[in-house]
Scaffold this motif. Structure first.
Motif, PDB file in Angstrom:
ATOM      1  N   ALA A  31       0.826  -1.207   0.000  1.00 18.17           N
ATOM      2  CA  ALA A  31       0.000   0.000   0.000  1.00 18.17           C
ATOM      3  C   ALA A  31       0.864   1.263   0.000  1.00 18.17           C
ATOM      4  O   ALA A  31       0.491   2.275  -0.599  1.00 18.17           O
ATOM      5  N   MET A  35       0.143   4.305  -2.572  1.00 18.20           N
ATOM      6  CA  MET A  35      -0.290   5.614  -2.070  1.00 18.20           C
ATOM      7  C   MET A  35       0.774   6.704  -2.217  1.00 18.20           C
ATOM      8  O   MET A  35       0.513   7.858  -1.883  1.00 18.20           O
ATOM      9  N   CYS A 163      -6.839   1.076  -1.365  1.00 18.80           N
ATOM     10  CA  CYS A 163      -5.818   1.180  -2.406  1.00 18.80           C
ATOM     11  C   CYS A 163      -6.335   0.728  -3.772  1.00 18.80           C
ATOM     12  O   CYS A 163      -5.726   1.026  -4.794  1.00 18.80           O
TER      13      CYS A 163
END
Length: 175
Positions: A31, A35, A163
């Motif tokens: 993630a 991100m 996500c």
């Protein structure tokens, strides 16, 4: 034999699922790349190469995923190393990633040759064949089923973390 196969496979999936903490840590690591400015690189070995096209081109691919071909990796990048067995090639890859301080997730069967510092490891639990024949020799080693199961567990966790946006797929694309 079919019932033995079903029972053994359920047991493998149960043992894989029991690695909750490892899945959570691996998903959080991936993630971070999604991100931020990072990429998720996939590096597979041996029979796991079977999944490359699917992992990188399907509707259910991880965002920002690419196949690793020796690119320069940054601290924002993550790499998912997938192999049925922890071979010398896998060891060399993991040692390189450790030395370069690149965060990675290793998906493989556990081996005594593994580097002690592996932090994000998910054991496939398929180190041996599972179905005995009439002469009690075992066959069917379901590495690919286990890899697929691990991938989808990570995929679901990443979706739960926000996500992956399932609304990006139109209903006609998902058929």
């Amino acid at each position: 034999m079919s019932k033995i196969f079903d029972t053994q496979l359920r047991g493998i999936f149960d043992r894989i699922s029991a690695q909750e903490e490892q899945f959570e840590m691996a998903a959080r690591l991936l993630a971070q790349a999604i991100m931020t400015e990072g990429e998720i690189y996939i590096k597979s070995f041996d029979e796991a190469n079977f999944f490359n096209d699917y992992l990188l081109n399907s509707q259910e691919k991880l965002p920002k995923s690419k196949y690793y071909q020796g690119e320069h990796l940054t601290s924002a990048d993550r790499i998912m190393v997938i192999a049925p067995h922890y071979t010398d090639q896998v060891h060399e890859m993991v040692a390189y990633l450790e030395e370069a301080s690149i965060d990675y997730v290793l998906i493989s069967n556990k081996s005594s040759e593994m580097i002690d510092s592996i932090m994000h490891f998910i054991d496939l639990k398929t180190s041996r064949a599972i179905v005995p024949n009439e002469s009690y020799e075992k066959f069917i080693t379901p590495h690919l089923m286990a890899i697929n199961y691990v991938y989808y567990k990570l995929y679901i966790l990443l979706e739960e973390m926000g996500c992956i946006d399932l609304n990006d797929y139109s209903s006609s694309e998902r058929r």
